[in-house]
Design a protein around this motif. Sequence first.
Motif, PDB file in Angstrom:
ATOM      1  N   THR A 219       0.836  -1.205   0.000  1.00  0.00           N
ATOM      2  CA  THR A 219       0.000   0.000   0.000  1.00  0.00           C
ATOM      3  C   THR A 219       0.868   1.251   0.000  1.00  0.00           C
ATOM      4  O   THR A 219       0.691   2.161  -0.822  1.00  0.00           O
ATOM      5  N   TYR A 220       1.818   1.292   0.905  1.00  0.00           N
ATOM      6  CA  TYR A 220       2.660   2.484   1.020  1.00  0.00           C
ATOM      7  C   TYR A 220       3.477   2.708  -0.249  1.00  0.00           C
ATOM      8  O   TYR A 220       3.527   3.825  -0.798  1.00  0.00           O
ATOM      9  N   VAL A 221       4.090   1.646  -0.735  1.00  0.00           N
ATOM     10  CA  VAL A 221       4.945   1.781  -1.922  1.00  0.00           C
ATOM     11  C   VAL A 221       4.122   2.251  -3.126  1.00  0.00           C
ATOM     12  O   VAL A 221       4.565   3.088  -3.919  1.00  0.00           O
ATOM     13  N   ALA A 222       2.901   1.723  -3.245  1.00  0.00           N
ATOM     14  CA  ALA A 222       2.052   2.101  -4.383  1.00  0.00           C
ATOM     15  C   ALA A 222       1.570   3.543  -4.249  1.00  0.00           C
ATOM     16  O   ALA A 222       1.611   4.321  -5.208  1.00  0.00           O
ATOM     17  N   VAL A 223       1.114   3.896  -3.071  1.00  0.00           N
ATOM     18  CA  VAL A 223       0.590   5.252  -2.855  1.00  0.00           C
ATOM     19  C   VAL A 223       1.707   6.285  -3.011  1.00  0.00           C
ATOM     20  O   VAL A 223       1.494   7.382  -3.530  1.00  0.00           O
ATOM     21  N   ALA A 224       2.899   5.922  -2.570  1.00  0.00           N
ATOM     22  CA  ALA A 224       4.026   6.852  -2.675  1.00  0.00           C
ATOM     23  C   ALA A 224       4.288   7.245  -4.121  1.00  0.00           C
ATOM     24  O   ALA A 224       4.709   8.382  -4.395  1.00  0.00           O
ATOM     25  N   GLU A 225       4.033   6.340  -5.046  1.00  0.00           N
ATOM     26  CA  GLU A 225       4.276   6.659  -6.456  1.00  0.00           C
ATOM     27  C   GLU A 225       3.361   7.768  -6.952  1.00  0.00           C
ATOM     28  O   GLU A 225       3.626   8.400  -7.965  1.00  0.00           O
ATOM     29  N   LYS A 226       2.252   7.969  -6.266  1.00  0.00           N
ATOM     30  CA  LYS A 226       1.374   9.087  -6.607  1.00  0.00           C
ATOM     31  C   LYS A 226       1.734  10.328  -5.789  1.00  0.00           C
ATOM     32  O   LYS A 226       1.796  11.445  -6.306  1.00  0.00           O
ATOM     33  N   LEU A 227       1.965  10.111  -4.492  1.00  0.00           N
ATOM     34  CA  LEU A 227       2.093  11.256  -3.590  1.00  0.00           C
ATOM     35  C   LEU A 227       3.450  11.946  -3.693  1.00  0.00           C
ATOM     36  O   LEU A 227       3.521  13.178  -3.656  1.00  0.00           O
ATOM     37  N   TRP A 228       4.511  11.178  -3.789  1.00  0.00           N
ATOM     38  CA  TRP A 228       5.833  11.812  -3.772  1.00  0.00           C
ATOM     39  C   TRP A 228       6.030  12.790  -4.925  1.00  0.00           C
ATOM     40  O   TRP A 228       6.432  13.945  -4.693  1.00  0.00           O
ATOM     41  N   PRO A 229       5.785  12.386  -6.185  1.00  0.00           N
ATOM     42  CA  PRO A 229       5.958  13.370  -7.258  1.00  0.00           C
ATOM     43  C   PRO A 229       5.042  14.573  -7.084  1.00  0.00           C
ATOM     44  O   PRO A 229       5.419  15.701  -7.406  1.00  0.00           O
ATOM     45  N   MET A 230       3.850  14.320  -6.556  1.00  0.00           N
ATOM     46  CA  MET A 230       2.894  15.410  -6.385  1.00  0.00           C
ATOM     47  C   MET A 230       3.382  16.397  -5.326  1.00  0.00           C
ATOM     48  O   MET A 230       3.368  17.609  -5.540  1.00  0.00           O
ATOM     49  N   PHE A 231       3.837  15.879  -4.199  1.00  0.00           N
ATOM     50  CA  PHE A 231       4.262  16.758  -3.122  1.00  0.00           C
ATOM     51  C   PHE A 231       5.545  17.512  -3.476  1.00  0.00           C
ATOM     52  O   PHE A 231       5.785  18.609  -2.984  1.00  0.00           O
ATOM     53  N   LEU A 232       6.378  16.906  -4.298  1.00  0.00           N
ATOM     54  CA  LEU A 232       7.658  17.527  -4.629  1.00  0.00           C
ATOM     55  C   LEU A 232       7.632  18.230  -5.985  1.00  0.00           C
ATOM     56  O   LEU A 232       8.650  18.776  -6.416  1.00  0.00           O
ATOM     57  N   LEU A 233       6.485  18.207  -6.660  1.00  0.00           N
ATOM     58  CA  LEU A 233       6.406  18.730  -8.025  1.00  0.00           C
ATOM     59  C   LEU A 233       7.528  18.123  -8.869  1.00  0.00           C
ATOM     60  O   LEU A 233       8.216  18.819  -9.621  1.00  0.00           O
ATOM     61  N   ALA A 234       7.706  16.847  -8.726  1.00  0.00           N
ATOM     62  CA  ALA A 234       8.802  16.156  -9.410  1.00  0.00           C
ATOM     63  C   ALA A 234       8.257  15.406 -10.619  1.00  0.00           C
ATOM     64  O   ALA A 234       7.411  14.527 -10.465  1.00  0.00           O
ATOM     65  N   HIS A 235       8.694  15.814 -11.777  1.00  0.00           N
ATOM     66  CA  HIS A 235       8.325  15.082 -12.989  1.00  0.00           C
ATOM     67  C   HIS A 235       9.551  14.314 -13.455  1.00  0.00           C
ATOM     68  O   HIS A 235      10.468  14.891 -14.012  1.00  0.00           O
ATOM     69  N   ARG A 236       9.529  13.029 -13.179  1.00  0.00           N
ATOM     70  CA  ARG A 236      10.675  12.204 -13.553  1.00  0.00           C
ATOM     71  C   ARG A 236      10.558  11.773 -15.004  1.00  0.00           C
ATOM     72  O   ARG A 236       9.455  11.460 -15.458  1.00  0.00           O
ATOM     73  N   PRO A 237      11.677  11.740 -15.724  1.00  0.00           N
ATOM     74  CA  PRO A 237      11.592  11.283 -17.118  1.00  0.00           C
ATOM     75  C   PRO A 237      11.105   9.843 -17.208  1.00  0.00           C
ATOM     76  O   PRO A 237      10.371   9.485 -18.125  1.00  0.00           O
ATOM     77  N   ARG A 238      11.493   9.015 -16.245  1.00  0.00           N
ATOM     78  CA  ARG A 238      11.020   7.628 -16.198  1.00  0.00           C
ATOM     79  C   ARG A 238      10.698   7.296 -14.749  1.00  0.00           C
ATOM     80  O   ARG A 238      11.300   7.835 -13.841  1.00  0.00           O
TER      81      ARG A 238
END
Lengths: 471, 110
Positions: A219-238
Amino acid sequence: MELRQPPGSGMTGSPRPPVAGAGSAGPLGPAAAPPAWVPLSFLAAAGAGLIGGGFGVWFAADRLAESPTHPGAVSAVHVAVLAFLTVGVLGALHQFAPVVGRRPLRSTRAAGVTVGAMVATAWLLPSGFAHGPDWLVPAAGVLGLATVILAAWNLSGPLSSKVGGLPLWGLRISGGYLVVTVAFGAVYALDREFGWFPLLSHRVLAHAHLGLLGWLGVTYVAVAEKLWPMFLLAHRPRARSGLMAVASLASGTAVAATGLLFAVPVVAWLGALVVGVGLGAHLVSLAGCVRHRRRRLEVLHGYLFASAGFVVVAATLAAVAAWPGLVSTPLRVQLVAAEVAALVGWLGLAVLGHAHKIVPFIAYSALRARGVTSSSTGEPLMFAHLFSVRLAWLGLVLGGAGFAAVVWGLAGGHPDVIAAGGAAVATAGVVVTANLAGGPRRGAGRPPASERHAAPPPSRQVTVGSPGASP
Amino acid sequence: MTEYAAEAEGDVTGRALTALGGVLDPELGLDIVSLGLVYDVRVTGRLVEVDMTLTTPGCPVAEQLPAQAAAVLTAALPHHQVEVRVVWQPPWTPELLSPAALQRLGYRTG
């Protein structure tokens, strides 16, 4: 003021006929997110669970150091894992899944029943372990199983959404793990009454790892994939690391738990290696988000980094404990107990950190709905007004030190250190819960009289397009 | 000639953008125009259509910001019909942040 237009959008700002279907998903009302009381009830109960878990560890410190499978020790562990982690994560899911899947829960009333029944399970079961009566453990186990089946049905509404991507896929898997974990627990609880099979330590560990890694971890690992980029405004190339994290943790847990359940070391090791790959990918994903961030780090990330440290400690302890012939049997028992505690620390700090994001935004939405638009100082209401950052840091220090002391005390067999750790964790629970519960009262202003009873103007309309819809 | 018919289209667009500049993202503390969330403002007679996005689908304030945008537009343009649409194509990227917004957010500009 001018528009910064997205490349390739072809937008000119000139009049243009609207494209049919762009708003076909219907009004963007509060239909998807549940009422604020749903997640907040879970999270408030989880705060009490953290406090209770900390005190439980304090009281059971001697038992935890001598024999981690002693009923008193098992009781404390179940308060931490059920009353804190499971209740908290279930609350977050009741908010997260509808918002990300853009589809509401099947039943708000069922969510209310889930809160009550899960909290009852989370306290009755440890109570039964600690001091009986004997029927209480199996009764709580059956109640818990019925509750998670209800929760799974309710969450299956938003989780069946076709939008949401990897996070929702992960949540479907972790939801399955939740049901399996509690089913295991119910069988084990009934086994205490009927004696179908000996409840050996490797079988207990299979159950523990299904819950900690399969249910809570995925649950945590999956949710983090949504929340972390959102909270950090991080757009990773991959973002392959996120996919690898979810897939490896989900598949590896099943293999490792099977190996533990049937006491087949090769299978357990194989599964553990895959789990290790998943956890490593999870950390790579965190590093990627931090690297590509567009804003400063904040208190959440302090929690995340401390949490990440615990998962590294857990993996190390597990490897040392399981390595053939490396340590004596008594030390192995201590190290495995410390590994389980480190996993609780990993997840616990992550839950606490994200609670400092989730609770303010739910409170913000609820306050705005009541017409509150400004803070107590008259500024426009922001999330930052709804909790104290200093208290958030204090919670991190107490929680991090507390979990670290529990891990250290278990690994070294020091009951005093375990007790101190439990007390620190309980204090962290008090600080975090008080901070988040009292924040809106301290930080939010009163609604202007003109807005308290204002009806929405009839001429405004808000619609939302589907993810693929183009204007 | 009615009051709204006398307004030049550009004036309406400017007033709409000024009003939208008052809608703050409660997490970031920046307005939605500086954040690059407002993609388009179209004026057709009495109708003002705004296309906006969010930093990501499933954003926690997905239900709040568009509603606030509609509210401020209605207040600023009381004689117009306002439609705010949330669109997801093209997806928002940090490159849409204004230089001032980037500076306010921290230090990552690359």
